[in-house]
Design a protein around this motif. Sequence first.
Motif, PDB file in Angstrom:
ATOM      1  N   GLU A  64      -2.557  -9.839  -1.536  1.00 32.44           N
ATOM      2  CA  GLU A  64      -1.807 -10.455  -0.451  1.00 32.44           C
ATOM      3  C   GLU A  64      -0.333 -10.547  -0.843  1.00 32.44           C
ATOM      4  O   GLU A  64      -0.002 -10.996  -1.941  1.00 32.44           O
ATOM      5  CB  GLU A  64      -2.358 -11.847  -0.142  1.00 32.44           C
ATOM      6  CG  GLU A  64      -3.771 -11.820   0.434  1.00 32.44           C
ATOM      7  CD  GLU A  64      -4.253 -13.208   0.838  1.00 32.44           C
ATOM      8  OE1 GLU A  64      -3.487 -14.174   0.594  1.00 32.44           O
ATOM      9  OE2 GLU A  64      -5.354 -13.317   1.374  1.00 32.44           O
ATOM     10  N   PRO A  77     -10.081  -7.507   7.019  1.00 29.39           N
ATOM     11  CA  PRO A  77     -10.659  -6.355   6.297  1.00 29.39           C
ATOM     12  C   PRO A  77     -11.231  -5.336   7.282  1.00 29.39           C
ATOM     13  O   PRO A  77     -12.052  -5.665   8.123  1.00 29.39           O
ATOM     14  CB  PRO A  77     -11.762  -7.004   5.446  1.00 29.39           C
ATOM     15  CG  PRO A  77     -12.071  -8.304   6.098  1.00 29.39           C
ATOM     16  CD  PRO A  77     -10.823  -8.763   6.769  1.00 29.39           C
ATOM     17  N   LYS A 134      -4.027 -12.045  -5.422  1.00 30.62           N
ATOM     18  CA  LYS A 134      -5.308 -11.459  -5.026  1.00 30.62           C
ATOM     19  C   LYS A 134      -6.042 -12.430  -4.122  1.00 30.62           C
ATOM     20  O   LYS A 134      -6.218 -13.598  -4.449  1.00 30.62           O
ATOM     21  CB  LYS A 134      -6.157 -11.140  -6.256  1.00 30.62           C
ATOM     22  CG  LYS A 134      -5.773  -9.834  -6.936  1.00 30.62           C
ATOM     23  CD  LYS A 134      -6.838  -9.372  -7.895  1.00 30.62           C
ATOM     24  CE  LYS A 134      -6.481  -7.995  -8.477  1.00 30.62           C
ATOM     25  NZ  LYS A 134      -7.554  -7.478  -9.349  1.00 30.62           N
ATOM     26  N   ARG A 169      -8.563  -8.195  -2.437  1.00 29.81           N
ATOM     27  CA  ARG A 169      -7.417  -7.661  -1.690  1.00 29.81           C
ATOM     28  C   ARG A 169      -6.126  -8.336  -2.143  1.00 29.81           C
ATOM     29  O   ARG A 169      -6.080  -9.543  -2.354  1.00 29.81           O
ATOM     30  CB  ARG A 169      -7.611  -7.893  -0.186  1.00 29.81           C
ATOM     31  CG  ARG A 169      -8.619  -6.962   0.450  1.00 29.81           C
ATOM     32  CD  ARG A 169      -9.008  -7.467   1.835  1.00 29.81           C
ATOM     33  NE  ARG A 169      -7.852  -7.668   2.696  1.00 29.81           N
ATOM     34  CZ  ARG A 169      -7.361  -6.751   3.526  1.00 29.81           C
ATOM     35  NH1 ARG A 169      -7.941  -5.550   3.584  1.00 29.81           N
ATOM     36  NH2 ARG A 169      -6.349  -7.020   4.300  1.00 29.81           N
ATOM     37  N   LYS A 192       0.822  -1.211   0.000  1.00 27.94           N
ATOM     38  CA  LYS A 192       0.000   0.000   0.000  1.00 27.94           C
ATOM     39  C   LYS A 192       0.859   1.265   0.000  1.00 27.94           C
ATOM     40  O   LYS A 192       0.498   2.273  -0.625  1.00 27.94           O
ATOM     41  CB  LYS A 192      -0.935  -0.002   1.207  1.00 27.94           C
ATOM     42  CG  LYS A 192      -2.077  -1.009   1.083  1.00 27.94           C
ATOM     43  CD  LYS A 192      -3.110  -0.804   2.164  1.00 27.94           C
ATOM     44  CE  LYS A 192      -4.328  -1.699   1.936  1.00 27.94           C
ATOM     45  NZ  LYS A 192      -5.379  -1.473   2.945  1.00 27.94           N
ATOM     46  N   ASP A 223      -7.030   2.373  -1.549  1.00 23.18           N
ATOM     47  CA  ASP A 223      -7.906   1.519  -0.748  1.00 23.18           C
ATOM     48  C   ASP A 223      -9.000   0.929  -1.626  1.00 23.18           C
ATOM     49  O   ASP A 223      -9.892   1.655  -2.094  1.00 23.18           O
ATOM     50  CB  ASP A 223      -8.521   2.350   0.385  1.00 23.18           C
ATOM     51  CG  ASP A 223      -9.325   1.493   1.359  1.00 23.18           C
ATOM     52  OD1 ASP A 223      -9.526   0.294   1.085  1.00 23.18           O
ATOM     53  OD2 ASP A 223      -9.728   2.031   2.405  1.00 23.18           O
TER      54      ASP A 223
END
Length: 739
Positions: A319, A198, A312, A317, A146, A265
């Motif tokens: 990983e 999450p 994914k 998300r 991120k 995000d």
Amino acid sequence: MLLSLSFVQKLYRIPFYVIDLWLIIGAGCDVMNEAPLVSIEKLNLGRLPSVPQVLLRLIEACHQVDVSFQDLAEIIQQDVALTAKITAVCNSAAYAQWNDDRDFNRLLVVLGLNNIKTIAINAAVHQFFSQFNVQAGKGLGMVWYKSLWCAHAARSLATLTSYEFPDEAYLAGLLHKLGQLVFLNNQPEAYGDLLLKPHSDLSLTEHERELFGAAYHEVSALVVREWDLESFLSDALLYQNEPADRLLEAPRLVRLTNFTHKLSDPGIDSDILHAEAELLFGLTPSVVDSLKQDIEQQVHKAADGLGIHLEKGVEGRIEVQVETEDVRLELARRVREFALLSGINLEPGNEKDLQEFLRSILDELNILFGMDRSILFLADTEKRHLKGVAARAVSNTLIAEFNIPISEGRSRVAQALIAGTIQEPIRPLSSNPASLIDRQLARTLERECLLCIPLITGSHRIGVIAVGLPEPEQDQQAHHLSFLPLFATTAAGNIHTHRDIERRTEDLLENTRQWHQREARSIVHEINNPLGIINNYLHVLSAKFKEDPSISDHLKIIKEEIQRVGDIALRLRDIGDPQHVASYSVDINEVIGDLVEIFQASYFQTHKITEHVELDKKLPAIQISRASLKQVVTNLVKNAVEAMADGGEIWIRTHDHINIGGREYVELSIADSGPGIPPDIMGKLFTPLDSTKGDNHSGLGLTIVKNLIDELKGSISCRGRSGGGTEFFIHLPRRLGDE
């Protein structure tokens, strides 16, 4: 907002201790308003985790001959912790003149390759010692992904919106989750699990306040604010979660960071995202979607370049697993090969003296293991004692007093060398009974615990490093004890090599000096032959023309110049033997023989002096300055010659094994048959006086002789001879070459 200690200092030195951080933040309140005081207990900011793959790339790059600072910048700016460390150091007081520079590449140039390498090695060693597991590694991977995503997005958006400092925007994006690294470092398992679930930002920050008393963005802002940058970077991190409509008047960097954080995000509704893009920058939805696709490609390319696989997971998300056993093993191998071996390796021909080299080893010990208080002891040639020779954070005056016998049961320091193993930390100040020397060492190092590391290479027992430690943590202690032997073996080998190089260099210098001395003796011998002939002819001419004052005066001038040539020849033999050097064995009989040969041509023949030389053939070579000895003998002989205007005799003798007060000396005596020294002068013979020899003499000759003898740790005395004349006795310490 305040920090109790300098974050820059902690970040750069990598200490193995816990620090208290006091943050003025809002606990569940509006962060835009004044916030109450909240305590975050024992947050460790000194060992923020880095992505191992980035560390491997950086260490490898630092050891490439042709690496550029652009290459290093590209690697460093893929990791949050490394970038934070570099930025913190470059904005410290040591680099104050560059604090306003926003070009990361230029900061690296100012910092220098060696400092970059040190920071990389620090991070690598601490990553190896870290308590991360596979699960925590996934949390670290999430933060890394991120952060890098937001960094690329911020730079692209800055370029798109014509922001003047795109690299600053990149830095803000990369550091926006710096607080999460702080939390992950302090509670890797608990916080790692939290990151993998999450959460909305609001939910995540609530959990963080429950665990730590603050949210990640608040910690990020405080850390960056401590760097005292001329930038809105701290504000950009603090307000990254604010609604867009509250930031319309905020500086551009704050708006860029806020939007790119939300853009990274996947849980944010695209309609809300498009609306905020329009509100903050006037961007259309198609531009925003295109920007996201470009960023995805850039981050995947960066991950592929590091060998990191992106997957994914649920709900789309990403990983990322960056901490695996294979990576840890590879990192450990690189640390051994690059960090330790090159960090303290001695380059052949290195001209650093041994003292400086030993201090550099202690500096490396601090860099690699955070051991900032240490004393290095070297064993003497007979392996009977350990002598303190270098220290870190302790004065040289104190360590010079330590001379520890190498015998069983005397101390932990000696026992480490005897056993050949690291002696685990003990608490000498509270042990009962405990070795007194161990207690003194702990007090000198101002630490509770004492760790003793033997320095052994092959069959050579070099010495011991005594380290002062605070109360050790068990997991860190285990890591140290498993990793220190490699450091100790490498250090011992390098000390042995360095000392061997010094010995060979000294031997080479001594051989060269002796060769020059032999050549000088040969040249002086050749000079003395014609000088003797010239002096003989001058003597004949002086007798022949003694009635002619004009010719007699000219002959006198020639005699004086011939004597000056003899003095120059005498000095020729001193080349390569400066007066202050007294580290070589000198054959006193040989020196006197050389001088007498010169005196015969320059003094004795022209002044009708008969010399008597009686030398003790068993006299050994002693440790003394050859130049000082020559100066002493020359001054005394010249004084004697000048005192016998009508000719006379001089006796020069040496004797071995002269016992004075229980100590052995060698004796040199010089006597003459002159008129002697008046009693009123004898009492103050070695103090400066008006000379009795005329205007051409300063009266300092014997004072200089006395000062030289004092420097040689000897003594000089004088007495009148029974048959007339004066005799000087010189006693020099009988220090042989192997003592």
